[in-house]
Design a protein around this motif. Structure first.
Motif, PDB file in Angstrom:
ATOM      1  N   SER B  64       0.809  -1.214   0.000  1.00  0.00           N
ATOM      2  CA  SER B  64       0.000   0.000   0.000  1.00  0.00           C
ATOM      3  C   SER B  64       0.845   1.267   0.000  1.00  0.00           C
ATOM      4  O   SER B  64       0.408   2.300  -0.498  1.00  0.00           O
ATOM      5  N   ARG B  70      -5.224  -0.416   0.037  1.00  0.00           N
ATOM      6  CA  ARG B  70      -4.944  -1.095   1.280  1.00  0.00           C
ATOM      7  C   ARG B  70      -5.710  -2.409   1.414  1.00  0.00           C
ATOM      8  O   ARG B  70      -5.283  -3.324   2.091  1.00  0.00           O
ATOM      9  N   ILE B  72      -8.679  -2.414   2.937  1.00  0.00           N
ATOM     10  CA  ILE B  72      -9.435  -2.312   4.187  1.00  0.00           C
ATOM     11  C   ILE B  72     -10.499  -1.218   4.071  1.00  0.00           C
ATOM     12  O   ILE B  72     -10.204  -0.112   3.646  1.00  0.00           O
ATOM     13  N   ARG B 121      -7.338   6.801  14.068  1.00  0.00           N
ATOM     14  CA  ARG B 121      -6.683   5.501  13.951  1.00  0.00           C
ATOM     15  C   ARG B 121      -6.895   4.921  12.543  1.00  0.00           C
ATOM     16  O   ARG B 121      -6.012   4.295  11.981  1.00  0.00           O
ATOM     17  N   LEU B 122      -8.076   5.144  12.025  1.00  0.00           N
ATOM     18  CA  LEU B 122      -8.375   4.614  10.690  1.00  0.00           C
ATOM     19  C   LEU B 122      -7.586   5.348   9.616  1.00  0.00           C
ATOM     20  O   LEU B 122      -7.115   4.750   8.648  1.00  0.00           O
ATOM     21  N   VAL B 123      -7.442   6.636   9.818  1.00  0.00           N
ATOM     22  CA  VAL B 123      -6.637   7.414   8.875  1.00  0.00           C
ATOM     23  C   VAL B 123      -5.194   6.917   8.924  1.00  0.00           C
ATOM     24  O   VAL B 123      -4.537   6.752   7.895  1.00  0.00           O
ATOM     25  N   ALA B 124      -4.721   6.665  10.126  1.00  0.00           N
ATOM     26  CA  ALA B 124      -3.354   6.149  10.285  1.00  0.00           C
ATOM     27  C   ALA B 124      -3.186   4.841   9.521  1.00  0.00           C
ATOM     28  O   ALA B 124      -2.126   4.559   8.985  1.00  0.00           O
ATOM     29  N   GLN B 125      -4.250   4.047   9.482  1.00  0.00           N
ATOM     30  CA  GLN B 125      -4.185   2.785   8.751  1.00  0.00           C
ATOM     31  C   GLN B 125      -4.330   2.989   7.252  1.00  0.00           C
ATOM     32  O   GLN B 125      -4.237   2.034   6.488  1.00  0.00           O
ATOM     33  N   ARG B 126      -4.622   4.208   6.857  1.00  0.00           N
ATOM     34  CA  ARG B 126      -4.831   4.524   5.440  1.00  0.00           C
ATOM     35  C   ARG B 126      -5.857   3.586   4.814  1.00  0.00           C
ATOM     36  O   ARG B 126      -5.593   2.959   3.779  1.00  0.00           O
ATOM     37  N   HIS B 148      -7.755  13.744   4.239  1.00  0.00           N
ATOM     38  CA  HIS B 148      -6.899  12.619   3.860  1.00  0.00           C
ATOM     39  C   HIS B 148      -7.413  11.877   2.630  1.00  0.00           C
ATOM     40  O   HIS B 148      -6.957  10.774   2.343  1.00  0.00           O
TER      41      HIS B 148
END
Lengths: 367, 367
Positions: B64, B70, B72, B121-126, B148
């Motif tokens: 990713s 990703r 997800i 947290r979800l943004v961090a996970q992209r 984002h």
DNA sequence: TTGAAAGCGCTAACAG
DNA sequence: CTGTTAGCGCTTTCAA
């Protein structure tokens, strides 16, 4: 399947923050991932400010390929709509969040092939850990997790053979079946039916074994057994209840709440009342058990404890991957409703009670 | 929080496969991510075989950061235990899986601050996309997703103001309240109470507005309104039902199923029966509505359609990020039970009916 | 038809 | 105290 994502604008990186703050990317990295490293407070502030201004959020994926943890756990269940699992999921998600994880919930729908696909996808994501309630006793799927060194705990669905090789959290299905049946026996019933689910997983069989054991304890032989099984659906529950109405049974152990629902619908349809016409105990705690009137007597599995145990066990295993696998088994309790009545074989019952150990939970509440 | 993961053994990479197959990492990469590129079938086979032997699974995280998606998606709801949301989640997860995504389910528990943390947290996970049912009408949280460039669709909970700036899938709360009330009015009831939920989100108010509109349509003024609100809990439902027993009301619209449950428990406790003592309509379709006897009349929201719409809308937006946001609103339908009876004001009703448009769904079923 | 090599965003020695 | 730099596993030119 994995197609390119057409990112309109690139997302903001550590480099952008470094530029903005007039420092190096290393410093920015330290600010966001290494609290130990000492930095001049002023510098730290400057970085934080710059980051906030341009809306920087660390890319966990990039971070993870350097050996940092991913921050993702997974829970894979076979019946996502089943409130038993739903409730445990809610609990697990909330515990995981407190530890900084997001959790991916997956539903295998009782299909081992689906489960396989899901697990492969999760391995591809390099999740940090997994709680798995297997669709079938398929060792090959846990082998996948093992090969990729992903800590996992098996939830509820057990592997008969190599149990000690896995972390396991479950409840004692035998005891649930036993408890339900004993409760009815203690109320004087001698013709008790078990309505179950014709399933490849061992749980149901264990419940039936518990049912049998309770009968034996009261001196009843297999001539007194009435066991009906069908697929897992309301329709099957309806059918099985119909099948039973001709029989001599005065009580039923409903082995699964979906089946129970169908059975209940049938009984109501026939104008039958509980506990008058039939005494009932259901294994599980469907939401509607407490709303019905008379309320249903239920066998409650310790969902909360199980969820906590599964989550903690997983977290422990993540921080210490060489930990020996452990197994934790929980027991159920009777939630008394008003669906169990004294049977006509009242005298027999008193004798039984005298000749055996105290059956504390067996006290029937009569409405 | 993000600590290092002590990997006992390193996981198998593209490089290991290349070695094993005696080729370059580039070739391996092409085998696993670029079907277009032509490779000698023999080589492709060799790579595949080598990969299978050493158990290679592509690292989606590493993939990713080079611009690949990703894999997800996320669904963030405010009441995870609420069957309305649970059912939609199941549906969304299953659609997403068919497209090759795993989905992360999150629960904000009606807390905007939690929601914020989750989204970060979800943004961090992209993540590739997000379906969000906001705890409050907090624009700042969707702004985060926008910055984002994460495609998202708002589910059910609406933003009153800038609606057209977001993708939205929801159902018409006004219509639900209206439908429930009209159903009772058509059965002749004139003193109808609305038991609601004292909430900051607009949904509930809209239901009340619908209730009012229906009353007006039948020529009833605010003197005929009886609206009670409490927090969202069974206990509150119980209390509010108690509060109502003294009143002149002959019917109740139960505005939320949790509250309905408490109210029902109270009514049963008081030995009251429906529709004899009180007619009932509940907004929502709790599992127990069909098990109760007499069955409850429900207002059903089109959960399935909504889930499908939300998932497709998100997937469309992922493949075409510049798509204009669209809004889709669904309507509810009456599921007839046996909890609505004719009121004594029967004559009034006939007059009403004559003087107004046909009220097709208002046909009361009398048991 | 294949492979070498330059990154993607981030971490962590290792210098300075 | 801070910055330079060599990767992590993967993708993708570009050259061979």
């Amino acid at each position: 399947m994995p197609s390119t994502v057409s990112k309109s604008r690139k997302s903001v990186t550590i480099k952008d923050v470094a530029n903005k703050a007039g420092t190096s990317i290393a410093t920015v990295s330290y600010v966001f991932s290494n609290a130990e490293r000492y930095l001049r407070p002023a510098l730290r502030e400057r970085v934080l400010k710059a980051a906030a201004e341009i809306g920087y959020v660390k890319n966990a994926a990039a971070s993870s390929i350097k050996g940092k943890r991913r921050g993702i756990l997974a829970v894979v269940v076979a019946q996502f709509g089943n409130t038993f699992f739903t409730r445990m999921c809610v609990e697990i998600v909330s515990i995981a969040r407190q530890e900084g994880y997001v959790v991916t919930l997956c539903n295998s729908d009782e299909d081992p092939a689906q489960e396989r696909i899901i697990l492969e996808r999760l391995v591809a994501q390099r999740i940090d850990g997994c709680i798995l309630s297997p669709a079938l006793s398929l060792e090959s799927n846990t082998a996948l997790l093992q090969r990729h060194h992903i800590p996992y705990v098996i939830l509820e669905r057990s592997f008969p053979a190599s149990a000690t090789r896995h972390n396991f959290v479950g409840h004692d299905n035998f005891q649930s079946g036993y408890l339900a049946t004993r409760h009815l026996l203690a109320a004087g019933h001698r013709r008790i039916a078990f309505v179950g689910w014709d399933s490849p997983i061992p749980n149901v069989c264990e419940r039936v074994d518990g049912y049998r054991a309770a009968l034996r304890e009261y001196g009843l032989t297999d001539k007194h057994e009435t066991i009906v099984n069908g697929e897992l659906s309301e329709a099957a529950g309806w059918r099985m209840a119909a099948q039973l109405t001709g029989s001599a049974c005065t009580a039923i152990v409903l082995g699964h709440h979906d089946i129970a629902k169908g059975a209940l619908l049938y009984l109501q349809h026939q104008g039958m009342r509980w506990p008058g016409d039939l005494s009932l105990v259901v294994i599980g705690t469907p939401e509607w058990a407490g709303v019905l009137s008379p309320r249903l007597t239920c066998i409650e599995r310790p969902e909360h404890q199980m969820a906590v145990a599964a989550a903690s066990l997983l977290l422990e295993n993540i921080s210490n991957p060489n930990k020996q696998p452990i197994q934790r088994m929980f027991t159920s309790t009777v939630i008394e409703g008003d669906s169990v009545g004294k049977s006509e074989t009242h005298d027999q019952r008193r004798q039984s009670l005298r000749s055996r150990t105290a059956v504390s939970q067996g006290k029937a509440s009569l409405r």
